[in-house]
Design an enzyme around this catalytic site. Sequence first.
Site, PDB file in Angstrom:
ATOM      1  CB  SER A 182      38.770 -62.509 -24.336  1.00  0.00           C
ATOM      2  OG  SER A 182      39.687 -62.094 -25.317  1.00  0.00           O
ATOM      3  CG  HIS A 210      37.045 -62.576 -20.082  1.00  0.00           C
ATOM      4  ND1 HIS A 210      35.770 -62.383 -20.572  1.00  0.00           N
ATOM      5  CD2 HIS A 210      37.863 -61.891 -20.899  1.00  0.00           C
ATOM      6  CE1 HIS A 210      35.818 -61.632 -21.656  1.00  0.00           C
ATOM      7  NE2 HIS A 210      37.082 -61.314 -21.879  1.00  0.00           N
ATOM      8  CE  LYS A 243      35.002 -58.019 -21.175  1.00  0.00           C
ATOM      9  NZ  LYS A 243      36.368 -57.727 -21.557  1.00  0.00           N
TER      10      LYS A 243
HETATM   11  C1  LIG Z   1      37.003 -56.526 -22.156  1.00  0.00           C
HETATM   12  C2  LIG Z   1      38.443 -56.691 -21.898  1.00  0.00           C
HETATM   13  C3  LIG Z   1      39.241 -55.604 -21.551  1.00  0.00           C
HETATM   14  C4  LIG Z   1      38.758 -54.178 -21.625  1.00  0.00           C
HETATM   15  O1  LIG Z   1      37.910 -53.814 -20.616  1.00  0.00           O
HETATM   16  P1  LIG Z   1      36.892 -52.582 -20.878  1.00  0.00           P
HETATM   17  O2  LIG Z   1      36.462 -52.234 -19.510  1.00  0.00           O
HETATM   18  O3  LIG Z   1      35.824 -53.123 -21.735  1.00  0.00           O
HETATM   19  O4  LIG Z   1      37.664 -51.494 -21.534  1.00  0.00           O
HETATM   20  C5  LIG Z   1      40.555 -55.857 -21.199  1.00  0.00           C
HETATM   21  N1  LIG Z   1      41.059 -57.108 -21.223  1.00  0.00           N
HETATM   22  C6  LIG Z   1      40.329 -58.164 -21.596  1.00  0.00           C
HETATM   23  C7  LIG Z   1      40.953 -59.523 -21.592  1.00  0.00           C
HETATM   24  C8  LIG Z   1      39.005 -57.988 -21.954  1.00  0.00           C
HETATM   25  O5  LIG Z   1      38.290 -59.041 -22.359  1.00  0.00           O
END
Ligand SMILES: *Cc1c(COP(=O)(O)O)cnc(C)c1O
Length: 389
Positions: A182, A210, A243
């Site tokens: 990320s 992602h 996302k």
């Molecule tokens: C955003 C993210 C999460 C968490 O997801 P949420 O639904 O926001 O709790 C988990 N792993 C990665 C790599 C992320 O970027």
Amino acid sequence: MSWLDQLQTGLDQAAAEGLQRRLRTLEGPSRPDGVLDGKPLTQFASNNYLGLASHPRVVAAAQAAAARWGAGSGASPLIAGHQAVHRQLEEALASHKGAEAALVYAAGSLANLGCLSVLPGEDGQVLLDKLVHATLYDGARLSGAAITRFPHQDLGRLKALLGQARAAGAHRVVVAVDAVYSMDGDIAPLPQLLALAAAHDAILVVDEAHSTGVLGAHGRGLLEHFGILGWPECLVLTGTLSKALGSQGGFVAGPRAVIDTLVNRSRSYIYATALAAPAAAAALESLAVIEQEPQHLARLWANTRAVAAGLAALGWSTAPSQTPILPVTVGPAAQALALQQRLLDAGYFVPAIRPPTVPANACRLRLSLTAEHQSRHWEGLLKALGAKP
Ligand SMILES: *Cc1c(COP(=O)(O)O)cnc(C)c1O
């Protein structure tokens, strides 16, 4: 010193080191143009990769679901909170990922906590890439298993650790990686990881936060990106609905026995109220939009290529990124904050990322692109950024 004074001292110290964090408030939806803290700005900061958070079909699905199922689910899933829309979403996610089954959590972070806290078992061994998402690490700690972190993407080191874990008689061995990292935007080498996991009878957990909706010709994720057909036996996927899917919530996808075990044992599933129906319905609609409207994914990648090329032409490296997450590494926190401020003054918000999220000498601006960005957005940004000094 009172405990409140102790907290304040900690905050003052973080501020003095340029590490204090504070909330910014956005008026309106997550889109490139918005009003942040009362100031009109163009942002390169969201994970709303395909722009689906405010896609008319997705918004309408959430509205209809609120009318049909209510604003909240009313209970945890095992009590009375698992509604028909959750079942539909689980089936759609399993089919999208090519998995036998899927389970919907109230957040992606809860899915990671649930998966990593249960799969290794107390006598197990967890091997984590050093840059995996914090919630995979936190889940591993909750499991009580031994944890070893290996250098980022270092397959040789991972192979050695797998051999050691097996020799030491670890009960279950879990390897956890991010599909797309990320903060760096690089991609996990899935074929090699699968081969290593299979050879050592280990479970491979891949966080698809992602990559879902972003990688692969149809946005199905890392398996599609690498052209892997059929479900590898050692694989478990986790992911988020928040996302590219433009909603809220998380999931685990994998063999039926994994899903049933999580339903029985995963505390972040059992003790959390089920995802609200409007969020579940929005994610379900997003999966359909992703299949039916490939133009969003095509635009996301065209935008990514254009901005990466524009940055390179100005001398800014975005290595090792291979995705719409473009890190512009500048060094110490103070420099990253100064650059962030200079761009803010010009009307662009690109967040500075500082410790503990990244190493102290690798602070960066983290640009993320979406399908909704247009050339007028990034042309202004590149002009404000200027050539790398
Ligand atoms: C955003 C993210 C999460 C968490 O997801 P949420 O639904 O926001 O709790 C988990 N792993 C990665 C790599 C992320 O970027």
